[in-house]
Design a protein around this motif. Structure first.
Motif, mmCIF file in Angstrom:
data_model
loop_
_atom_site.group_PDB
_atom_site.id
_atom_site.type_symbol
_atom_site.label_atom_id
_atom_site.label_comp_id
_atom_site.label_asym_id
_atom_site.label_seq_id
_atom_site.Cartn_x
_atom_site.Cartn_y
_atom_site.Cartn_z
ATOM 1 N N THR A 134 2.864 -3.174 11.568
ATOM 2 C CA THR A 134 1.652 -3.238 11.793
ATOM 3 C C THR A 134 0.621 -2.714 10.651
ATOM 4 O OG1 THR A 134 1.798 -1.300 13.096
ATOM 5 C CG2 THR A 134 2.112 -3.579 14.356
ATOM 6 N N LYS A 135 1.217 -1.437 10.119
ATOM 7 C CA LYS A 135 0.401 -0.772 8.905
ATOM 8 C C LYS A 135 1.472 0.202 8.257
ATOM 9 C CE LYS A 135 -1.695 2.806 11.867
ATOM 10 N NZ LYS A 135 -2.804 3.441 12.485
ATOM 11 N N GLY A 136 1.172 0.250 6.919
ATOM 12 C CA GLY A 136 2.053 1.367 6.397
ATOM 13 C C GLY A 136 1.329 1.654 5.134
ATOM 14 N N THR A 137 1.982 2.529 4.196
ATOM 15 C CA THR A 137 1.630 3.037 3.167
ATOM 16 C C THR A 137 2.688 3.070 1.879
ATOM 17 O OG1 THR A 137 -0.068 4.475 3.712
ATOM 18 C CG2 THR A 137 0.595 4.873 1.703
ATOM 19 N N LEU A 138 2.436 2.408 0.868
ATOM 20 C CA LEU A 138 3.652 2.398 -0.181
ATOM 21 C C LEU A 138 2.820 3.278 -1.149
ATOM 22 C CD1 LEU A 138 5.903 1.125 -1.574
ATOM 23 C CD2 LEU A 138 4.526 -0.610 -2.498
ATOM 24 N N ASN A 139 3.802 4.305 -1.620
ATOM 25 C CA ASN A 139 3.488 5.280 -2.454
ATOM 26 C C ASN A 139 4.048 5.081 -3.828
ATOM 27 O OD1 ASN A 139 3.254 7.617 -4.033
ATOM 28 N ND2 ASN A 139 3.405 8.943 -2.576
ATOM 29 N N VAL A 140 3.450 4.599 -4.984
ATOM 30 C CA VAL A 140 4.015 4.242 -6.084
ATOM 31 C C VAL A 140 3.860 5.394 -7.112
ATOM 32 C CG1 VAL A 140 3.802 2.734 -8.071
ATOM 33 C CG2 VAL A 140 3.284 1.825 -5.609
ATOM 34 N N ASN A 141 5.308 5.746 -7.624
ATOM 35 C CA ASN A 141 5.469 6.698 -8.822
ATOM 36 C C ASN A 141 4.900 7.839 -8.224
ATOM 37 O OD1 ASN A 141 6.701 5.076 -10.445
ATOM 38 N ND2 ASN A 141 4.812 4.401 -11.394
ATOM 39 N N HIS A 142 5.056 8.613 -6.945
ATOM 40 C CA HIS A 142 4.676 9.714 -6.885
ATOM 41 C C HIS A 142 3.231 10.089 -6.676
ATOM 42 C CE1 HIS A 142 8.876 11.026 -5.998
ATOM 43 N NE2 HIS A 142 9.054 10.654 -7.216
ATOM 44 N N LEU A 149 -1.507 -0.512 3.783
ATOM 45 C CA LEU A 149 -1.534 -1.949 4.119
ATOM 46 C C LEU A 149 -1.656 -2.279 5.799
ATOM 47 C CD1 LEU A 149 1.613 -2.597 1.773
ATOM 48 C CD2 LEU A 149 -0.720 -3.056 1.299
ATOM 49 N N ASP A 150 -2.609 -3.179 5.953
ATOM 50 C CA ASP A 150 -2.778 -3.510 7.345
ATOM 51 C C ASP A 150 -1.907 -4.883 7.471
ATOM 52 O OD1 ASP A 150 -3.808 -4.997 9.655
ATOM 53 O OD2 ASP A 150 -5.670 -3.778 9.705
ATOM 54 N N PHE A 151 -0.913 -4.696 8.045
ATOM 55 C CA PHE A 151 0.124 -5.832 8.050
ATOM 56 C C PHE A 151 -0.586 -7.100 8.937
ATOM 57 C CE2 PHE A 151 2.714 -2.804 6.248
ATOM 58 C CZ PHE A 151 3.556 -3.867 5.339
ATOM 59 N N ILE A 152 -1.446 -6.591 10.026
ATOM 60 C CA ILE A 152 -1.904 -7.521 11.013
ATOM 61 C C ILE A 152 -3.269 -8.202 10.343
ATOM 62 C CG2 ILE A 152 -3.113 -7.748 13.340
ATOM 63 C CD1 ILE A 152 -0.084 -6.733 13.497
ATOM 64 N N ASN A 153 -4.005 -7.578 9.910
ATOM 65 C CA ASN A 153 -5.389 -8.324 9.360
ATOM 66 C C ASN A 153 -5.102 -8.611 7.967
ATOM 67 O OD1 ASN A 153 -6.984 -8.088 11.607
ATOM 68 N ND2 ASN A 153 -6.897 -5.857 11.302
ATOM 69 N N LYS A 154 -3.888 -8.423 7.123
ATOM 70 C CA LYS A 154 -3.539 -8.757 5.919
ATOM 71 C C LYS A 154 -4.716 -8.152 4.769
ATOM 72 C CE LYS A 154 -0.782 -12.484 7.286
ATOM 73 N NZ LYS A 154 0.343 -11.704 7.650
ATOM 74 N N THR A 155 -4.971 -6.882 5.129
ATOM 75 C CA THR A 155 -5.980 -6.330 4.154
ATOM 76 C C THR A 155 -5.275 -4.945 3.810
ATOM 77 O OG1 THR A 155 -8.377 -5.764 3.837
ATOM 78 C CG2 THR A 155 -7.366 -5.684 5.927
ATOM 79 N N THR A 156 -6.072 -4.197 2.941
ATOM 80 C CA THR A 156 -5.918 -2.964 2.834
ATOM 81 C C THR A 156 -6.693 -1.910 3.639
ATOM 82 O OG1 THR A 156 -7.377 -2.883 0.939
ATOM 83 C CG2 THR A 156 -5.209 -3.029 0.446
ATOM 84 N N MET A 157 -6.193 -0.862 3.963
ATOM 85 C CA MET A 157 -7.254 0.131 4.761
ATOM 86 C C MET A 157 -8.008 0.910 4.054
ATOM 87 S SD MET A 157 -4.425 0.884 7.821
ATOM 88 C CE MET A 157 -3.206 1.094 6.896
ATOM 89 N N THR A 158 -9.176 1.082 4.138
ATOM 90 C CA THR A 158 -10.024 2.157 3.374
ATOM 91 C C THR A 158 -9.884 3.467 3.673
ATOM 92 O OG1 THR A 158 -11.840 1.459 4.622
ATOM 93 C CG2 THR A 158 -11.592 0.194 2.407
ATOM 94 N N ASN A 159 -9.636 3.561 5.006
ATOM 95 C CA ASN A 159 -9.502 5.194 5.536
ATOM 96 C C ASN A 159 -8.131 5.789 5.515
ATOM 97 O OD1 ASN A 159 -8.337 3.511 7.562
ATOM 98 N ND2 ASN A 159 -9.552 4.284 9.061
ATOM 99 N N GLY A 160 -7.196 5.041 4.623
ATOM 100 C CA GLY A 160 -5.840 5.785 4.374
ATOM 101 C C GLY A 160 -5.145 4.821 5.422
ATOM 102 N N GLY A 161 -3.729 5.426 5.183
ATOM 103 C CA GLY A 161 -2.596 4.642 5.987
ATOM 104 C C GLY A 161 -1.864 5.645 6.652
ATOM 105 N N ILE A 162 -0.527 5.428 6.523
ATOM 106 C CA ILE A 162 0.597 6.329 7.240
ATOM 107 C C ILE A 162 1.215 7.111 6.079
ATOM 108 C CG2 ILE A 162 2.893 5.948 8.388
ATOM 109 C CD1 ILE A 162 0.603 4.775 9.685
ATOM 110 N N PHE A 163 1.204 8.407 6.305
ATOM 111 C CA PHE A 163 1.688 9.247 5.046
ATOM 112 C C PHE A 163 3.317 9.982 5.781
ATOM 113 C CE2 PHE A 163 -2.625 9.101 3.942
ATOM 114 C CZ PHE A 163 -2.460 8.752 2.672
#
Length: 163
Positions: A134-142, A149-163
């Motif tokens: 449903t939503k997630g965060t990909l952390n690239v290169n530390h 990522l908002d997998f439901i609405n297929k957009t990025t979340m501006t207020n952060g995600g999952i850490f």
């Protein structure tokens, strides 16, 4: 390419393309802790990823499946990939059910080295768990770049995600 498309492309490259992934899967225990609060449970599972869903072959009477039947909200993380996400767990039923034929073939191919040793497909409790992200965060290169990522609405979340 949007930030969402860029992030999804990286998730696909990291976990997709038929890879056998080890992910951590978190559920909520069926019994509360001694102080009455929900108790999280986490374990590592082999998972196949495709289009926003992780698939796991498991036993329908395992603790994780019993927990998901009571509360389908789950969390996952890529053990080495700095990816964390929330999702909904769904029991797709017996691996040999006709509606599971396509995904079963993909799972058998991805898990070919150990699939038959670990799974008894004749047992009708041998099932497929689908984890719909449903939503997630990909952390690239530390922390060089974060994709919320908002997998439901297929957009990025501006207020952060999952850490």
């Amino acid at each position: 390419m949007t930030m969402y498309e860029e992030g999804i492309k990286l998730v696909d490259e990291t976990f997709g393309n038929g890879k056998d992934n080890i992910i951590s899967l978190g559920t909520i225990a069926r019994e509360n802790s001694s102080d009455g609060k929900p108790r999280p449970v986490v374990r590592s599972v082999d998972a196949y990823y495709e289009e926003g869903v992780f698939y796991v072959v498991t036993h329908g009477k395992s603790n994780k499946m019993l927990q998901i039947s009571e509360n389908p909200e789950v969390s996952v993380s890529g053990c080495m990939e700095m990816f964390t996400a929330s999702g909904i767990g769904e029991n797709l039923g017996w691996v040999l059910s006709p509606q599971n034929a396509e995904i079963r073939n993909k799972l058998r191919t991805s898990f070919a080295e150990w699939y038959d040793m670990a799974n008894n497909e004749q047992d009708e409790n041998c099932c497929i768990l689908a984890i719909h992200l449903t939503k997630g965060t990909l952390n690239v290169n530390h922390w060089e770049k974060l994709y919320h990522l908002d997998f439901i609405n297929k957009t990025t979340m501006t207020n952060g995600g999952i850490f």
